[in-house]
Design a protein around this motif. Structure first.
Motif, PDB file in Angstrom:
ATOM      1  N   SER A 139      14.224  30.407  -6.699  1.00  0.00           N
ATOM      2  CA  SER A 139      14.043  29.236  -5.836  1.00  0.00           C
ATOM      3  C   SER A 139      14.168  27.945  -6.634  1.00  0.00           C
ATOM      4  N   LEU A 140      13.615  27.944  -7.845  1.00  0.00           N
ATOM      5  CA  LEU A 140      13.728  26.761  -8.688  1.00  0.00           C
ATOM      6  C   LEU A 140      15.178  26.513  -9.090  1.00  0.00           C
ATOM      7  N   LEU A 141      15.917  27.580  -9.387  1.00  0.00           N
ATOM      8  CA  LEU A 141      17.328  27.437  -9.744  1.00  0.00           C
ATOM      9  C   LEU A 141      18.131  26.885  -8.567  1.00  0.00           C
ATOM     10  N   LEU A 142      17.873  27.391  -7.360  1.00  0.00           N
ATOM     11  CA  LEU A 142      18.557  26.867  -6.172  1.00  0.00           C
ATOM     12  C   LEU A 142      18.191  25.412  -5.916  1.00  0.00           C
ATOM     13  N   SER A 143      16.952  25.068  -6.176  1.00  0.00           N
ATOM     14  CA  SER A 143      16.515  23.690  -5.976  1.00  0.00           C
ATOM     15  C   SER A 143      17.191  22.739  -6.944  1.00  0.00           C
ATOM     16  N   GLU A 144      17.456  23.214  -8.173  1.00  0.00           N
ATOM     17  CA  GLU A 144      18.071  22.360  -9.185  1.00  0.00           C
ATOM     18  C   GLU A 144      19.585  22.256  -9.009  1.00  0.00           C
ATOM     19  N   THR A 145      20.221  23.303  -8.516  1.00  0.00           N
ATOM     20  CA  THR A 145      21.688  23.338  -8.482  1.00  0.00           C
ATOM     21  C   THR A 145      22.270  23.004  -7.112  1.00  0.00           C
ATOM     22  N   THR A 146      21.495  23.182  -6.045  1.00  0.00           N
ATOM     23  CA  THR A 146      21.996  22.930  -4.695  1.00  0.00           C
ATOM     24  C   THR A 146      20.970  22.126  -3.909  1.00  0.00           C
ATOM     25  N   SER A 147      21.352  21.787  -2.692  1.00  0.00           N
ATOM     26  CA  SER A 147      20.428  21.101  -1.781  1.00  0.00           C
ATOM     27  C   SER A 147      19.915  22.037  -0.692  1.00  0.00           C
ATOM     28  N   LEU A 148      20.119  23.344  -0.863  1.00  0.00           N
ATOM     29  CA  LEU A 148      19.691  24.300   0.156  1.00  0.00           C
ATOM     30  C   LEU A 148      18.184  24.472   0.192  1.00  0.00           C
ATOM     31  N   LEU A 149      17.545  24.365  -0.971  1.00  0.00           N
ATOM     32  CA  LEU A 149      16.113  24.635  -1.042  1.00  0.00           C
ATOM     33  C   LEU A 149      15.435  23.592  -1.921  1.00  0.00           C
ATOM     34  N   PRO A 150      15.211  22.399  -1.393  1.00  0.00           N
ATOM     35  CA  PRO A 150      14.507  21.393  -2.197  1.00  0.00           C
ATOM     36  C   PRO A 150      13.044  21.798  -2.400  1.00  0.00           C
ATOM     37  N   LEU A 151      12.675  22.061  -3.647  1.00  0.00           N
ATOM     38  CA  LEU A 151      11.338  22.568  -3.962  1.00  0.00           C
ATOM     39  C   LEU A 151      10.529  21.469  -4.631  1.00  0.00           C
ATOM     40  N   PRO A 152       9.516  20.924  -3.960  1.00  0.00           N
ATOM     41  CA  PRO A 152       8.687  19.885  -4.586  1.00  0.00           C
ATOM     42  C   PRO A 152       7.931  20.451  -5.790  1.00  0.00           C
ATOM     43  N   THR A 153       7.654  19.577  -6.729  1.00  0.00           N
ATOM     44  CA  THR A 153       6.974  20.008  -7.942  1.00  0.00           C
ATOM     45  C   THR A 153       5.571  20.524  -7.659  1.00  0.00           C
ATOM     46  N   ARG A 158      26.806  23.723 -16.693  1.00  0.00           N
ATOM     47  CA  ARG A 158      25.773  24.638 -16.208  1.00  0.00           C
ATOM     48  C   ARG A 158      24.943  25.228 -17.344  1.00  0.00           C
ATOM     49  N   LEU A 159      25.305  24.916 -18.596  1.00  0.00           N
ATOM     50  CA  LEU A 159      24.470  25.353 -19.704  1.00  0.00           C
ATOM     51  C   LEU A 159      23.119  24.654 -19.695  1.00  0.00           C
ATOM     52  N   LYS A 160      23.000  23.562 -18.959  1.00  0.00           N
ATOM     53  CA  LYS A 160      21.707  22.898 -18.848  1.00  0.00           C
ATOM     54  C   LYS A 160      20.686  23.783 -18.148  1.00  0.00           C
ATOM     55  N   TYR A 161      21.170  24.769 -17.389  1.00  0.00           N
ATOM     56  CA  TYR A 161      20.268  25.701 -16.707  1.00  0.00           C
ATOM     57  C   TYR A 161      20.099  27.002 -17.482  1.00  0.00           C
ATOM     58  N   LEU A 162      20.437  26.987 -18.774  1.00  0.00           N
ATOM     59  CA  LEU A 162      20.371  28.216 -19.563  1.00  0.00           C
ATOM     60  C   LEU A 162      18.952  28.760 -19.621  1.00  0.00           C
ATOM     61  N   GLN A 163      17.960  27.882 -19.671  1.00  0.00           N
ATOM     62  CA  GLN A 163      16.568  28.340 -19.693  1.00  0.00           C
ATOM     63  C   GLN A 163      16.240  29.164 -18.452  1.00  0.00           C
ATOM     64  N   LEU A 195      15.337  33.139 -18.218  1.00  0.00           N
ATOM     65  CA  LEU A 195      14.072  33.525 -17.589  1.00  0.00           C
ATOM     66  C   LEU A 195      14.291  34.556 -16.492  1.00  0.00           C
ATOM     67  N   ILE A 196      15.302  34.342 -15.669  1.00  0.00           N
ATOM     68  CA  ILE A 196      15.611  35.293 -14.603  1.00  0.00           C
ATOM     69  C   ILE A 196      16.025  36.643 -15.182  1.00  0.00           C
ATOM     70  N   LEU A 197      16.813  36.614 -16.253  1.00  0.00           N
ATOM     71  CA  LEU A 197      17.234  37.861 -16.894  1.00  0.00           C
ATOM     72  C   LEU A 197      16.031  38.637 -17.440  1.00  0.00           C
ATOM     73  N   PHE A 201      18.081  21.173 -21.244  1.00  0.00           N
ATOM     74  CA  PHE A 201      18.280  20.871 -22.653  1.00  0.00           C
ATOM     75  C   PHE A 201      18.613  19.392 -22.820  1.00  0.00           C
ATOM     76  N   PRO A 202      18.059  18.722 -23.845  1.00  0.00           N
ATOM     77  CA  PRO A 202      18.262  17.272 -23.999  1.00  0.00           C
ATOM     78  C   PRO A 202      19.719  16.874 -24.126  1.00  0.00           C
ATOM     79  N   SER A 203      20.554  17.684 -24.780  1.00  0.00           N
ATOM     80  CA  SER A 203      21.952  17.318 -25.007  1.00  0.00           C
ATOM     81  C   SER A 203      22.888  17.878 -23.950  1.00  0.00           C
ATOM     82  N   SER A 204      22.334  18.388 -22.840  1.00  0.00           N
ATOM     83  CA  SER A 204      23.195  19.011 -21.834  1.00  0.00           C
ATOM     84  C   SER A 204      24.095  18.003 -21.135  1.00  0.00           C
ATOM     85  N   SER A 205      23.703  16.732 -21.099  1.00  0.00           N
ATOM     86  CA  SER A 205      24.534  15.726 -20.441  1.00  0.00           C
ATOM     87  C   SER A 205      25.816  15.437 -21.203  1.00  0.00           C
TER      88      SER A 205
END
Length: 305
Positions: free
Chosen positions: A114-128, A56-61, A65-67, A44-48
């Motif tokens: 996997s995308l959520l883990l890539s965005e929130t942690t360094s365990l699974l860096p997922l290239p675009t 963590r509301l920046k990952y609300l999308q 989606l997962i839900l 979200f643009p205003s998440s910063s």
């Protein structure tokens, strides 16, 4: 009724996701066209500006989606147990097709996690490019074999939309800076959502079922063959109507994309699209420069004489 509610839920989720992707991709492209690159996820643009507890509301999308994917997977797994009284022989066709849809949804769920883990942690860096490549394969798998005419037509149109999403995802995996393909993915997801709603209406709502077709009272809604057309003429007429309705949905999505682009341009500003600019010279400045050049030429002529 449960099948119609599920189609409405799926349609709302897909249309919201596709529209948000179109808005975000257009906004990023207008802000910095030179540095633009397609992204599988847009915070979200205003998440910063959120306070630390709500970062963590920046990952609300992604959470939503997962839900939605969890609900869809549970639904497909549950309806796979419905009996199919129209079945000829002993092969559980409905069971296998429902499980196929459930496992495809499960693969999308794993990709989202996997995308959520890539965005929130360094365990699974997922290239675009890897994400878009895998998504292309998953979209290609979204095809269900049906034998009844009306449901087969709805599923074949849905399969064509999924094929388009697959091609666009593959293009973005190779050309991530192609803005048209990025917007096209969002538009195809919106179109898939609208067609999901149309499928639910055409199969399970009496007012929208084509003339000459009807629901079978002894078959659970959602089971292949629960809505049939008795005569060949009715089948051909129903298919023609669905083709026309699909074209109307495509036109509607095109209008949505154009209106969205115009609205984002108004919001972001056209200056961000074309970068900085220099003010054009005024008429007074042009006249002043011409007089100065004329005086200099006269001075040079007098010197030479």
């Amino acid at each position: 009724m449960a099948a119609l509610i599920y189609h409405i839920f799926s349609s709302s989720a897909l249309v919201s996701l596709g529209l948000y992707h179109v808005i975000s991709a257009t906004r990023n492209h207008l802000k910095s066209p030179r540095d633009y690159s397609a992204k599988p996820y847009h915070p979200f643009p205003s998440s910063s500006s959120f306070p630390p507890p709500f970062h963590r509301l920046k990952y609300l999308q992604l959470y939503l989606l997962i839900l939605c994917l969890l609900v869809a997977f549970a639904h497909q797994a549950l309806i796979s147990t419905d009996s199919d009284p129209l079945l000829k022989g002993s092969t559980p066709v409905h069971f296998f097709t429902s499980l196929q849809s459930a496992f495809v949804i499960l693969l999308f769920l794993l990709l989202s996690l996997s995308l959520l883990l890539s965005e929130t942690t360094s365990l699974l860096p997922l290239p675009t490019d890897l994400f878009f490549g895998v998504a292309s394969g998953l979209f290609f798998l979204q095809y269900t074999v049906q034998t009844s005419d009306l449901q087969a037509k709805c599923d074949s149109v849905s399969a064509r939309i999924s094929a388009l999403s697959s091609i666009l995802s593959l293009v973005l995996a190779c050309l991530p800076r192609l803005f048209v393909a990025d917007v096209g993915i969002g538009a195809s997801i919106c179109l898939q959502g609208l067609w999901t709603l149309q499928t639910g209406l055409s199969l399970y709502v009496d007012a929208f079922i084509p003339e000459g077709c009807h629901k079978q009272l002894d078959v659970a809604s959602g089971v292949e063959g629960s809505t049939i057309c008795d005569l060949d003429y009715s089948k051909l007429r129903a298919v023609a109507i669905l083709d026309l309705v699909f074209v109307i949905h495509v036109m509607f999505v095109v209008v949505i994309v154009m209106v969205t682009y115009a609205a984002v341009v108004k919001t972001v500003g056209i200056r961000a699209r074309f970068g900085s600019y220099e003010a054009l010279p005024t008429a007074a400045a042009v006249v002043s420069a011409t007089d100065s050049n004329h005086i200099q030429m006269k001075a040079l002529t007098g010197t030479q004489a």
